[in-house]
Write a protein that holds these residues in place. Structure first.
Motif, PDB file in Angstrom:
ATOM      1  N   ILE A  16      24.668 -19.789 -10.353  1.00  9.50           N
ATOM      2  CA  ILE A  16      24.994 -20.409 -11.640  1.00  9.50           C
ATOM      3  C   ILE A  16      24.410 -19.575 -12.775  1.00  9.50           C
ATOM      4  O   ILE A  16      23.258 -19.158 -12.733  1.00  9.50           O
ATOM      5  CB  ILE A  16      24.442 -21.853 -11.710  1.00  9.50           C
ATOM      6  CG1 ILE A  16      25.054 -22.708 -10.602  1.00  9.50           C
ATOM      7  CG2 ILE A  16      24.734 -22.470 -13.063  1.00  9.50           C
ATOM      8  CD1 ILE A  16      24.472 -24.107 -10.532  1.00  9.50           C
ATOM      9  N   ASP A  17      25.264 -19.334 -13.791  1.00  4.92           N
ATOM     10  CA  ASP A  17      24.765 -18.696 -15.007  1.00  4.92           C
ATOM     11  C   ASP A  17      25.486 -19.292 -16.216  1.00  4.92           C
ATOM     12  O   ASP A  17      26.574 -19.878 -16.098  1.00  4.92           O
ATOM     13  CB  ASP A  17      24.947 -17.176 -14.951  1.00  4.92           C
ATOM     14  CG  ASP A  17      26.394 -16.754 -15.071  1.00  4.92           C
ATOM     15  OD1 ASP A  17      26.823 -16.512 -16.204  1.00  4.92           O
ATOM     16  OD2 ASP A  17      27.098 -16.681 -14.034  1.00  4.92           O
ATOM     17  N   PHE A  18      24.868 -19.141 -17.377  1.00  6.75           N
ATOM     18  CA  PHE A  18      25.397 -19.653 -18.635  1.00  6.75           C
ATOM     19  C   PHE A  18      25.518 -18.495 -19.620  1.00  6.75           C
ATOM     20  O   PHE A  18      24.682 -17.592 -19.638  1.00  6.75           O
ATOM     21  CB  PHE A  18      24.479 -20.726 -19.228  1.00  6.75           C
ATOM     22  CG  PHE A  18      24.238 -21.888 -18.311  1.00  6.75           C
ATOM     23  CD1 PHE A  18      25.108 -22.971 -18.293  1.00  6.75           C
ATOM     24  CD2 PHE A  18      23.135 -21.902 -17.454  1.00  6.75           C
ATOM     25  CE1 PHE A  18      24.889 -24.039 -17.446  1.00  6.75           C
ATOM     26  CE2 PHE A  18      22.909 -22.975 -16.609  1.00  6.75           C
ATOM     27  CZ  PHE A  18      23.792 -24.053 -16.600  1.00  6.75           C
ATOM     28  N   GLN A  19      26.579 -18.564 -20.436  1.00 10.52           N
ATOM     29  CA  GLN A  19      26.793 -17.510 -21.430  1.00 10.52           C
ATOM     30  C   GLN A  19      27.172 -18.125 -22.768  1.00 10.52           C
ATOM     31  O   GLN A  19      28.015 -19.015 -22.846  1.00 10.52           O
ATOM     32  CB  GLN A  19      27.898 -16.544 -20.982  1.00 10.52           C
ATOM     33  CG  GLN A  19      28.196 -15.441 -22.007  1.00 10.52           C
ATOM     34  CD  GLN A  19      29.251 -14.483 -21.530  1.00 10.52           C
ATOM     35  OE1 GLN A  19      28.957 -13.544 -20.792  1.00 10.52           O
ATOM     36  NE2 GLN A  19      30.497 -14.714 -21.912  1.00 10.52           N
ATOM     37  N   PHE A  20      26.567 -17.588 -23.833  1.00  6.71           N
ATOM     38  CA  PHE A  20      26.900 -17.994 -25.207  1.00  6.71           C
ATOM     39  C   PHE A  20      27.251 -16.717 -25.969  1.00  6.71           C
ATOM     40  O   PHE A  20      26.467 -15.766 -25.996  1.00  6.71           O
ATOM     41  CB  PHE A  20      25.716 -18.699 -25.861  1.00  6.71           C
ATOM     42  CG  PHE A  20      25.957 -19.063 -27.304  1.00  6.71           C
ATOM     43  CD1 PHE A  20      26.794 -20.113 -27.650  1.00  6.71           C
ATOM     44  CD2 PHE A  20      25.338 -18.345 -28.328  1.00  6.71           C
ATOM     45  CE1 PHE A  20      27.020 -20.440 -28.968  1.00  6.71           C
ATOM     46  CE2 PHE A  20      25.557 -18.665 -29.647  1.00  6.71           C
ATOM     47  CZ  PHE A  20      26.397 -19.721 -29.979  1.00  6.71           C
ATOM     48  N   ARG A  21      28.462 -16.702 -26.586  1.00 11.05           N
ATOM     49  CA  ARG A  21      28.935 -15.452 -27.179  1.00 11.05           C
ATOM     50  C   ARG A  21      29.673 -15.690 -28.497  1.00 11.05           C
ATOM     51  O   ARG A  21      30.829 -16.101 -28.504  1.00 11.05           O
ATOM     52  CB  ARG A  21      29.854 -14.731 -26.200  1.00 11.05           C
ATOM     53  CG  ARG A  21      30.394 -13.402 -26.710  1.00 11.05           C
ATOM     54  CD  ARG A  21      31.162 -12.680 -25.627  1.00 11.05           C
ATOM     55  NE  ARG A  21      32.215 -13.512 -25.056  1.00 11.05           N
ATOM     56  CZ  ARG A  21      32.856 -13.244 -23.931  1.00 11.05           C
ATOM     57  NH1 ARG A  21      32.534 -12.171 -23.244  1.00 11.05           N
ATOM     58  NH2 ARG A  21      33.797 -14.057 -23.486  1.00 11.05           N
ATOM     59  N   PRO A  22      29.054 -15.441 -29.655  1.00 11.06           N
ATOM     60  CA  PRO A  22      29.772 -15.412 -30.934  1.00 11.06           C
ATOM     61  C   PRO A  22      30.373 -14.018 -31.151  1.00 11.06           C
ATOM     62  O   PRO A  22      29.784 -13.007 -30.754  1.00 11.06           O
ATOM     63  CB  PRO A  22      28.677 -15.717 -31.960  1.00 11.06           C
ATOM     64  CG  PRO A  22      27.426 -15.229 -31.321  1.00 11.06           C
ATOM     65  CD  PRO A  22      27.600 -15.357 -29.827  1.00 11.06           C
ATOM     66  N   SER A  23      31.535 -13.963 -31.793  1.00 12.88           N
ATOM     67  CA  SER A  23      32.200 -12.686 -32.042  1.00 12.88           C
ATOM     68  C   SER A  23      32.939 -12.730 -33.367  1.00 12.88           C
ATOM     69  O   SER A  23      33.224 -13.805 -33.909  1.00 12.88           O
ATOM     70  CB  SER A  23      33.185 -12.357 -30.914  1.00 12.88           C
ATOM     71  OG  SER A  23      34.218 -13.332 -30.854  1.00 12.88           O
ATOM     72  N   MET A  24      33.270 -11.554 -33.875  1.00 14.86           N
ATOM     73  CA  MET A  24      34.028 -11.460 -35.123  1.00 14.86           C
ATOM     74  C   MET A  24      34.958 -10.252 -35.069  1.00 14.86           C
ATOM     75  O   MET A  24      34.712  -9.272 -34.367  1.00 14.86           O
ATOM     76  CB  MET A  24      33.085 -11.320 -36.321  1.00 14.86           C
ATOM     77  CG  MET A  24      32.151 -10.106 -36.295  1.00 14.86           C
ATOM     78  SD  MET A  24      32.879  -8.488 -36.762  1.00 14.86           S
ATOM     79  CE  MET A  24      33.293  -8.795 -38.455  1.00 14.86           C
ATOM     80  N   THR A  25      36.060 -10.355 -35.798  1.00 19.93           N
ATOM     81  CA  THR A  25      36.974  -9.234 -36.000  1.00 19.93           C
ATOM     82  C   THR A  25      37.486  -9.310 -37.428  1.00 19.93           C
ATOM     83  O   THR A  25      37.771 -10.410 -37.937  1.00 19.93           O
ATOM     84  CB  THR A  25      38.139  -9.257 -34.993  1.00 19.93           C
ATOM     85  OG1 THR A  25      39.052  -8.192 -35.302  1.00 19.93           O
ATOM     86  CG2 THR A  25      38.906 -10.571 -35.042  1.00 19.93           C
TER      87      THR A  25
ATOM     88  N   LEU B  40      24.681 -13.723 -25.050  1.00 21.22           N
ATOM     89  CA  LEU B  40      23.414 -14.119 -24.439  1.00 21.22           C
ATOM     90  C   LEU B  40      23.713 -14.784 -23.105  1.00 21.22           C
ATOM     91  O   LEU B  40      24.452 -15.777 -23.046  1.00 21.22           O
ATOM     92  CB  LEU B  40      22.655 -15.084 -25.350  1.00 21.22           C
ATOM     93  CG  LEU B  40      21.216 -15.421 -24.939  1.00 21.22           C
ATOM     94  CD1 LEU B  40      20.348 -14.164 -24.980  1.00 21.22           C
ATOM     95  CD2 LEU B  40      20.660 -16.503 -25.854  1.00 21.22           C
ATOM     96  N   ASN B  41      23.168 -14.213 -22.030  1.00 21.92           N
ATOM     97  CA  ASN B  41      23.449 -14.720 -20.689  1.00 21.92           C
ATOM     98  C   ASN B  41      22.145 -15.143 -20.012  1.00 21.92           C
ATOM     99  O   ASN B  41      21.169 -14.393 -20.001  1.00 21.92           O
ATOM    100  CB  ASN B  41      24.147 -13.640 -19.846  1.00 21.92           C
ATOM    101  CG  ASN B  41      24.539 -14.135 -18.469  1.00 21.92           C
ATOM    102  OD1 ASN B  41      23.748 -14.086 -17.543  1.00 21.92           O
ATOM    103  ND2 ASN B  41      25.767 -14.601 -18.345  1.00 21.92           N
ATOM    104  N   TYR B  42      22.183 -16.359 -19.463  1.00 18.88           N
ATOM    105  CA  TYR B  42      21.016 -16.880 -18.739  1.00 18.88           C
ATOM    106  C   TYR B  42      21.443 -17.191 -17.311  1.00 18.88           C
ATOM    107  O   TYR B  42      22.371 -17.972 -17.072  1.00 18.88           O
ATOM    108  CB  TYR B  42      20.468 -18.141 -19.401  1.00 18.88           C
ATOM    109  CG  TYR B  42      19.246 -18.693 -18.708  1.00 18.88           C
ATOM    110  CD1 TYR B  42      17.996 -18.103 -18.889  1.00 18.88           C
ATOM    111  CD2 TYR B  42      19.347 -19.799 -17.854  1.00 18.88           C
ATOM    112  CE1 TYR B  42      16.877 -18.598 -18.242  1.00 18.88           C
ATOM    113  CE2 TYR B  42      18.232 -20.294 -17.204  1.00 18.88           C
ATOM    114  CZ  TYR B  42      16.991 -19.689 -17.394  1.00 18.88           C
ATOM    115  OH  TYR B  42      15.887 -20.171 -16.750  1.00 18.88           O
ATOM    116  N   LYS B  43      20.765 -16.567 -16.343  1.00 15.52           N
ATOM    117  CA  LYS B  43      21.081 -16.748 -14.939  1.00 15.52           C
ATOM    118  C   LYS B  43      20.119 -17.769 -14.339  1.00 15.52           C
ATOM    119  O   LYS B  43      18.932 -17.497 -14.160  1.00 15.52           O
ATOM    120  CB  LYS B  43      20.955 -15.408 -14.209  1.00 15.52           C
ATOM    121  CG  LYS B  43      21.421 -15.442 -12.768  1.00 15.52           C
ATOM    122  CD  LYS B  43      21.366 -14.052 -12.158  1.00 15.52           C
ATOM    123  CE  LYS B  43      21.869 -14.071 -10.725  1.00 15.52           C
ATOM    124  NZ  LYS B  43      21.820 -12.721 -10.109  1.00 15.52           N
TER     125      LYS B  43
END
Length: 575
Positions: free
Chosen positions: A510-519, A502-505
């Motif tokens: 300036i921008d912010f990013q939140f990123r959950p991931s799995m493997t 999820l990216n908010y510009k």
């Protein structure tokens, strides 16, 4: 006399025509002058090779990029220089300027670094190289990382000949089990054997060399990282794009083989006689022989020379009522109940005759589209690999889905999911010991037997199917056909990895990013050791069955606040 005069006149005229023709040819050559410069910086290039195409005529540019050359009329001039694309020009002009375009990546190119952040290469304090994956999918490997071999400086890839096993990848370091680099897909670290990556889903590879390059990954990035950027959406503006890619390759395996001993047969000190092949007839059955032969255990290949002489061998008929006497070169004799057969080199090329042509068939289909609000891409791929060892194969299927949704000019959601399934009923062992077919055939074996001999192809002894293999010795080694079709090592693995980003510009800088991931993966390996097979540490030859099950689930969450200024000033990482 008159005819002689006419003949002499013809010779003289012919000679004059040839001489004047040569002068005319030389007269058609002229001198040209020129200068070679960099097409981007316009600075002169010294040491550029200037030559007349398809000839030995040539020169090089001086310190100021200048050159002069005598060239034939209507010829082509070729300019070549390391790191630049070659240029071909006509020689019609007497004074020419040649501009060379650099063939290497420019320092102001934008590259993918660390957690997916893009920067200018010239502002990085470490070595980095990006490879376009499109150039690697024409003659593809079953494992896409194998295709990087020879395409990335400082990257060493030792291709594993075992199907289902990924290559050893080293970035400027010494080989070792802990020197494997970190693999990162779209900024997300994944646990992978790299077989679960579909080559057609990859857009670029970026090789980060050294711990500084992958510092954001901490200890995981100590050996550098290979950053993989996947394809998203399609470039076409109208409607979905359907792509299909198919390739078939045939592989003969080894480029070269070591010299094979086809002069001397099994045994020691020039003596050999088959009598059962083991230390006792109760332990090793042989062809039914009672008693122990001469040097027919621990199959050393320093026995008699192949001369067609009669010697008791594995294919000789056993008759307990008959005694056969064999006399060796030094006069010593051996008596036994196995009928002697001609001692010849029947297996001069056993390994090439045993191996088969390898096959790699790859098929991939994808559907992609891009609109003002949405990018999506779905792909399905399968790779079938037939090994060069008989009865070895691997199926590898991949499914990938990616979706990017731009809710407005400020908020964007990106999702990605990859699933792969590997499956093989048999993986050959290429290590050291009687468990390796290569070890059995070429390292310790002699040429007295042939892999195409029916006595070898029919690998069970008559009346002892499932109990006793048939071979030319029974002390340590194993019949290669028996190993291929009875000594089975299965491998099955499921791999999954994915992320939501999820990216908010906030504004242009300036921008912010939140990123959950799995493997995650779950793996199942099995080994069926048949009765009468020998391997170090399991010398009872009673067969066994083993299973190995492993599973992993790993999740990561990262958050970033990034400040951009002309796309070069960097970022602030908050994780």
């Amino acid at each position: 006399m008159k005819s002689s005069f006419h003949y002499a006149r013809k010779v003289i005229l012919t000679f004059l025509v040839v001489v004047f023709g040569m002068f005319a040819t030389f007269a058609q050559s002229y001198k040209i002058q020129g200068k070679v410069i960099d097409a981007g910086t316009k600075s002169p290039l010294a040491g550029v090779s200037i030559s007349v195409k398809n000839s030995d005529v040539g020169t090089t540019t001086d310190a100021n990029g200048n050159f002069s050359l005598n060239v034939p009329e209507h010829s082509k001039i070729l300019a070549t220089f390391v790191g630049y694309n070659s240029v071909e020009v006509n020689s019609s002009q007497r004074n020419i300027t040649i501009q060379l375009v650099s063939s290497v990546q420019q320092l102001n190119e934008i590259v993918v670094t660390a957690t997916g952040i893009r920067k200018e290469a010239k502002r990085l304090g470490y070595a980095i190289q990006t490879i376009d994956a499109a150039t690697l999918t024409k003659a593809r490997s079953a494992d896409p990382v194998n295709s990087l071999k020879g395409n990335a400086a400082g990257l060493e890839i030792n291709i594993n000949q075992e199907i289902g096993h990924s290559p050893d990848v080293i970035i400027r370091g010494e080989d070792g089990s802990d020197n494997r680099p970190l693999f990162v897909v779209d900024g997300v670290p994944i646990s992978t054997d790299t077989y679960n990556l579909n080559p057609d889903d990859i857009e670029t590879f970026t090789v980060l060399k050294g711990p500084n390059a992958a510092a954001l990954y901490g200890f995981q990035g100590k050996n550098g990282a290979i950053i993989i950027t996947t394809k998203k959406g399609a470039k076409a503006k109208e409607g979905p794009v359907v792509s299909f890619n198919s390739s078939t390759q045939i592989n003969k395996g080894f480029i070269a083989l070591p010299k094979y001993n086809d002069t001397y047969g099994p045994g020691d000190n020039g003596k050999y006689a088959f009598g059962g092949g083991g230390s006792s007839p109760d332990s090793y059955f042989g062809s039914g022989a009672v008693g122990v032969g001469l040097n027919d255990y621990d199959y050393d290949a320093w026995g008699p020379q192949f001369r067609g002489q009669l010697i008791p061998q594995y294919d000789g008929e056993y008759d307990p009522t008959q005694t056969y006497v064999t006399t060796f070169a030094d006069g010593t004799q051996y008596s036994g109940h196995v009928k002697p057969t001609p001692f010849v080199a029947r297996g001069k090329n056993n390994l090439p005759h045993f191996l088969q042509a390898g096959l790699i068939q790859s098929n991939s289909i994808s559907v992609a589209s891009s609109t003002e609000k949405t990018d999506f891409r779905f792909s399905l791929g399968n790779t079938y690999q037939q090994g060069i060892v008989p009865n070895t194969k691997l199926n590898n299927g991949n499914f990938t889905a990616s979706l990017t949704e731009r809710f407005n000019k400020k908020l964007t959601l990106t999702s990605y999911l990859n699933y792969s399934r590997q499956s093989t009923p048999n993986v050959p062992d290429v290590g050291y010991g009687p468990n390796s077919i290569i070890y059995n055939i070429i390292l310790w074996s002699a040429a007295d037997w042939s892999v195409n001999d029916p006595n070898i192809r029919n690998y069970w002894q008559p009346g002892k199917v499932g109990i006793q293999q048939n071979y030319e010795e029974y002390y340590r080694y194993n019949n290669p056909w028996f190993m291929s079709y009875e000594w089975l090592r299965g491998h099955h693995q499921n791999n999954e990895y994915g992320y939501l980003s999820l990216n908010y510009k906030l504004n242009d800088n300036i921008d912010f990013q939140f990123r959950p991931s799995m493997t995650a993966y779950d793996m199942f390996n099995s080994e069926k050791l048949p009765y009468s097979a020998d391997v170090y540490g399991r010398e009872l030859r009673q067969g066994d069955y083993r299973e190995d099950r492993r599973a992993l689930f790993e999740s990561n969450v990262d958050a970033q606040a990034r400040y951009h200024k002309d796309n070069i000033l960097g970022f602030l990482d908050i994780a």
